[in-house]
Design a protein around this motif. Structure first.
Motif, mmCIF file in Angstrom:
data_model
loop_
_atom_site.group_PDB
_atom_site.id
_atom_site.type_symbol
_atom_site.label_atom_id
_atom_site.label_comp_id
_atom_site.label_asym_id
_atom_site.label_seq_id
_atom_site.Cartn_x
_atom_site.Cartn_y
_atom_site.Cartn_z
ATOM 1 N N ARG A 21 0.797 -1.199 -0.130
ATOM 2 C CA ARG A 21 0.020 0.160 -0.038
ATOM 3 C C ARG A 21 0.754 1.215 0.325
ATOM 4 N N ILE A 22 1.980 1.440 0.867
ATOM 5 C CA ILE A 22 2.752 2.553 0.821
ATOM 6 C C ILE A 22 3.939 2.595 -0.300
ATOM 7 N N LEU A 23 4.282 1.179 -0.281
ATOM 8 C CA LEU A 23 5.567 1.253 -1.381
ATOM 9 C C LEU A 23 4.910 1.616 -2.882
ATOM 10 N N HIS A 39 10.621 9.814 12.045
ATOM 11 C CA HIS A 39 9.932 9.894 13.286
ATOM 12 C C HIS A 39 9.616 11.256 13.852
ATOM 13 N N ASP A 40 10.936 11.967 13.725
ATOM 14 C CA ASP A 40 10.649 13.219 14.029
ATOM 15 C C ASP A 40 9.922 14.206 13.172
ATOM 16 N N ALA A 41 10.085 14.194 11.699
ATOM 17 C CA ALA A 41 9.296 14.842 10.779
ATOM 18 C C ALA A 41 7.688 14.524 10.925
ATOM 19 N N ARG A 42 7.380 13.357 11.088
ATOM 20 C CA ARG A 42 6.057 12.900 11.284
ATOM 21 C C ARG A 42 5.502 13.543 12.661
ATOM 22 N N GLU A 43 6.360 13.840 13.821
ATOM 23 C CA GLU A 43 5.928 14.278 15.069
ATOM 24 C C GLU A 43 5.641 15.755 14.712
ATOM 25 N N LYS A 44 6.502 16.350 14.158
ATOM 26 C CA LYS A 44 6.356 17.554 13.917
ATOM 27 C C LYS A 44 5.264 18.089 13.115
ATOM 28 N N ILE A 45 4.886 17.160 11.954
ATOM 29 C CA ILE A 45 3.679 17.574 11.371
ATOM 30 C C ILE A 45 2.342 17.348 12.273
ATOM 31 N N LEU A 46 2.424 16.391 13.152
ATOM 32 C CA LEU A 46 1.244 16.078 13.864
ATOM 33 C C LEU A 46 1.178 17.034 15.067
ATOM 34 N N LYS A 47 2.126 17.383 15.528
ATOM 35 C CA LYS A 47 2.007 18.805 16.742
ATOM 36 C C LYS A 47 1.976 20.109 16.257
ATOM 37 N N SER A 48 1.853 20.295 14.706
ATOM 38 C CA SER A 48 1.942 21.562 14.237
ATOM 39 C C SER A 48 0.470 22.148 14.568
ATOM 40 N N GLN A 49 0.185 23.485 14.352
ATOM 41 C CA GLN A 49 -1.240 24.194 14.800
ATOM 42 C C GLN A 49 -2.057 23.566 13.836
ATOM 43 N N GLU A 50 -1.627 23.300 12.488
ATOM 44 C CA GLU A 50 -2.645 22.952 11.626
ATOM 45 C C GLU A 50 -2.175 21.670 10.976
ATOM 46 N N PRO A 51 -2.178 20.465 11.458
ATOM 47 C CA PRO A 51 -1.567 19.398 11.132
ATOM 48 C C PRO A 51 -1.805 19.005 9.438
ATOM 49 N N ASP A 52 -3.368 19.280 9.062
ATOM 50 C CA ASP A 52 -3.859 18.976 7.765
ATOM 51 C C ASP A 52 -3.095 19.677 6.965
ATOM 52 N N THR A 53 -2.833 21.089 7.187
ATOM 53 C CA THR A 53 -2.115 21.908 6.233
ATOM 54 C C THR A 53 -0.462 21.282 6.158
ATOM 55 N N ALA A 54 -0.044 21.209 7.310
ATOM 56 C CA ALA A 54 1.431 20.791 7.464
ATOM 57 C C ALA A 54 1.644 19.560 6.628
ATOM 58 N N SER A 56 -2.071 6.961 3.464
ATOM 59 C CA SER A 56 -2.037 5.314 3.830
ATOM 60 C C SER A 56 -1.641 5.640 5.190
ATOM 61 N N ILE A 57 -0.595 6.483 5.695
ATOM 62 C CA ILE A 57 0.170 6.419 6.938
ATOM 63 C C ILE A 57 -1.029 6.742 7.919
ATOM 64 N N ALA A 58 -1.900 7.709 7.577
ATOM 65 C CA ALA A 58 -2.974 8.300 8.579
ATOM 66 C C ALA A 58 -4.119 7.164 9.002
ATOM 67 N N ARG A 59 -4.588 6.527 7.707
ATOM 68 C CA ARG A 59 -5.705 5.588 7.720
ATOM 69 C C ARG A 59 -5.250 4.240 7.875
ATOM 70 N N GLU A 60 -4.253 3.528 7.246
ATOM 71 C CA GLU A 60 -3.655 2.128 7.224
ATOM 72 C C GLU A 60 -2.685 1.806 8.093
ATOM 73 N N SER A 61 -1.940 2.948 8.813
ATOM 74 C CA SER A 61 -0.687 2.544 9.651
ATOM 75 C C SER A 61 0.511 1.824 8.932
ATOM 76 N N THR A 62 0.652 2.355 7.707
ATOM 77 C CA THR A 62 1.915 1.950 7.006
ATOM 78 C C THR A 62 3.075 2.270 7.430
ATOM 79 N N LEU A 63 3.271 3.476 7.889
ATOM 80 C CA LEU A 63 4.671 3.908 8.157
ATOM 81 C C LEU A 63 5.204 2.946 9.012
ATOM 82 N N GLU A 64 4.653 2.328 10.182
ATOM 83 C CA GLU A 64 5.230 1.639 11.376
ATOM 84 C C GLU A 64 5.573 0.137 10.671
ATOM 85 N N VAL A 65 5.185 -0.131 9.721
ATOM 86 C CA VAL A 65 5.303 -1.576 8.806
ATOM 87 C C VAL A 65 6.593 -1.207 7.806
#
Length: 642
Positions: free
Chosen positions: A443-445, A547-562, A506-515
């Motif tokens: 799905r992610i590849l 991991h750091d880039a993903r965390e910064k996106i999720l913790k931003s004031q507007e994560p959808d925009t980020a 795919s990351i948000a809905r299907e948890s593909t990043l962990e895999v």
């Protein structure tokens, strides 16, 4: 075996140059991957790819330039009268004005208009005229039974793996990007019918799509896009009206590759479903030809209204299709179209990544031949450190992309093998876990591979033009065509902007990043050689960066925009880290098996250039000069020199 670029003629400045004897021979990395992952009858596997590589280089590639120059034309037929596109426009204008006759009553337009006035029900159809060389290319593949390689043998296919089929498509794309589309979409339609069609559709259409009879076969097309429905499928307006046991389709589709196909898969909205929603979207098989009550072949009411004039892929027709109550057959169930289409699109997206890689391989080969034979300042270009850096980087990038794409094909084969076990009731709990893992990885590849292969294709072709200098910019040499052909790979089957958003989805809905990260780490676990450990550590740092880039996106004031703003950078980070992990694991494998450090050198340069915390260091650039013969000519490296 070291590669010899001197076997190619430097004096022939026509566009079919250079004539490689065999694309497979000049792609040892692909051979390495095939031998690792294709466990069944490896000798037969290599024989098949040698045959396809030779056919592609010697018989398919030489006609690509003339096919490009000739392009496709649209021919209209009014009754028994054949008209060119311009003649039909004149006929149409006169008919719309109500003119009784043409100012030239005895020319083709005048005779057609006269007959039409006598019989307004006169049938009007249009057909695509392909370049002669393009027709011969498909005929060559049919004669060798090379269309339908991954389809079941019971329907006339080759029964081969997705990895093998992907390798064949890579060679077709390297030979001629336009030819690739003819094959990929035909096999894609057959595969879709095999997965979702009923037995009648399978028995009737798959054998014709896979047929090795040059005079009796079908080409396939995927018919999705509409004027107001590109990436947003809610805008689909082509309507399917049910009549007895069949459907009639009405409406217009645009930007359709292979509009002359005998078997079209069309996405339409069933009558009664709400517009501007995803409700009622359904896939239909729409044949070009029907049979009447007497068993005579007739044309389904489909018009190819025009062919687009494009930047590249000139011998692949792209046009507008008008369905005028065309007879259509349901694939699966009403409302399943979106799910089925996503299946087909995902296969096509990996295919387009492969097409991009094929163009990049040819861009490298053209550069290699020119630079080893063109002399300036008393040396060949390939002896100059700057060109060695450029050529070595192209070779390394090609291998990195190949590893990514063919790892994806390998996982598809693994997934399908487990699906077959599931159907026979042989699944274990471990198998079920593996099935879910492969599903998420695929799905992610898939969007990663499409994005990577197509973006690199554009870059590689551009570099090839620069490598050839003024020769690269003129039509006597093929690299300007490669540059024109490459651009479309970033656009069709979902633009690359859509790809990076799909990765986020795919990351948000299907948890593909962990895999995906688990897969990277599993590759790194195999890396044990002390000389590779510092580079392994850099890849682990790359994982932390993800991991750091993903965390910064999720913790931003507007994560959808980020998420959207960072989508491209994040996708490129994923690609670089994933490819680095693959390359290091491959390096360790080759050291263990053959005491060959060639891949280690390439992985070191790649990681130094792409994942080093600072700007690209001089170390990576010096590696390209120090080990140029190993990287460029594929010579074995028995030990690292210090």
């Amino acid at each position: 075996m070291a590669l010899d670029y001197s076997v190619f003629s430097a004096t022939d400045q026509k566009s079919e140059r250079p004539k490689s004897q065999n694309f497979f021979t000049y792609n040892p990395h692909l051979k390495f991957l095939i031998q690792r992952y294709e466990g069944n009858d490896p000798e037969l596997t290599l024989d098949i790819l040698n045959m396809i590589g030779e056919l592609s280089a010697q018989h398919l590639a030489p006609s690509a330039a003339e096919n490009d120059r000739t392009g496709c034309r649209l021919q209209w037929q009014v009754g028994s009268h054949k008209l060119s596109q311009s003649e039909f426009h004149r006929f149409h204008e006169l008919r719309e004005k109500g003119s009784k006759e043409s100012s030239h009553p005895d020319d083709a337009v005048g005779r057609a208009l006269r007959d039409f006035q006598a019989d307004p029900q006169l049938p009007i159809f249009s057909d695509v005229l392909l370049p002669e060389g393009a027709q011969e290319q498909v005929q060559s593949l049919r004669e060798q039974s090379l269309i339908g390689l991954p389809l079941p043998e019971s329907y006339g296919g080759g029964g081969l793996s997705q990895m093998m089929a992907g390798a064949a498509q890579l060679f077709y794309a390297q030979a001629d990007a336009s030819l690739f589309l003819r094959v990929m979409l035909t096999e894609g339609v057959a595969d879709l019918i095999d997965n979702f069609g009923d037995d009648d559709l399978k028995k009737k259409y798959i054998p014709l799509l896979c047929s090795d009879d040059p005079n009796h076969h079908y080409i396939g097309a995927m018919v999705i896009t509409e004027p107001e429905a590109g990436s947003d499928l809610k805008g689909i307006t082509v309507k399917a009206i049910k009549k007895d046991n069949q459907y009639l389709l009405g409406g217009r589709k645009i930007f359709i590759t292979n509009p002359d196909a005998e078997a079209c898969v069309v996405l339409a909205r069933v009558e009664g479903a709400r517009p501007q929603t995803l409700e009622g979207l359904t896939l239909f098989l729409v044949p070009k030809y029907l049979k009447d009550d007497q068993g005579q072949q007739t044309r389904n009411p489909i018009l190819i209204e025009n062919l687009e004039e494009k930047l590249g892929i000139h011998s692949s027709p792209t046009g507008t299709m008008l369905f005028k109550g065309a007879e259509a057959y349901l694939i699966g169930n009403e409302g399943d179209g979106l799910k089925q289409m996503l299946y087909l699109m995902n296969k096509s997206r990996l295919g387009i990544g492969t097409q991009g890689l094929g163009i990049a391989e040819q861009a490298f080969l053209e550069s290699a031949v020119f630079c080893t034979q063109r002399k300036q300042f008393g040396k060949t270009l390939a002896e100059l450190p700057l060109m060695q850096e450029i050529l070595a980087t192209m070779r390394i990038e090609n291998e990195a992309v190949t590893s990514l794409i063919f790892k994806s094909y390998h996982y598809i084969d693994q997934y399908r093998a487990l699906r077959r076990k599931n159907q026979t009731g042989e699944m274990t709990p471990t198998d079920r876990e593996a099935l879910e893992k492969y599903q998420k990885l695929i799905r992610i590849l898939t969007p990663l591979a499409k994005y990577r292969g197509s973006e690199w294709s554009v870059t590689a072709a551009d570099r090839a033009v620069s490598n050839l200098g003024g020769y690269g910019y003129i039509v006597d040499f093929p690299v300007e065509r490669l540059m024109r052909d490459a651009k479309i790979t970033t656009i069709y089957e979902g633009t690359n902007n859509m790809m990076v958003l799909d990765i986020q989805r795919s990351i948000a809905r299907e948890s593909t990043l962990e895999v995906l990260i688990e897969d990277i780490e599993s590759h790194l676990q195999a890396v044990t050689n002390s000389s590779l450990i510092p580079f392994k550590d850099l890849v682990f740092q790359g994982v932390e960066s993800i991991h750091d880039a993903r965390e910064k996106i999720l913790k931003s004031q507007e994560p959808d925009t980020a998420q959207q703003v960072e989508a491209r950078r994040f996708a490129e980070l994923l690609i670089r880290v994933y490819e680095a992990g693959l390359m290091l694991e491959e390096a360790q494998f080759l050291i263990d098996q053959e005491n060959d450090w060639r891949k280690a050198v390439m992985a070191m340069k790649y990681i130094t250039d792409q994942l080093s915390p600072s700007t690209p260091s001089i170390t990576g650039q010096m590696l390209s000069v120090k080990y140029f013969d190993s990287i460029f000519y594929m010579e074995k490296v028995e030990s690292l020199s210090h």
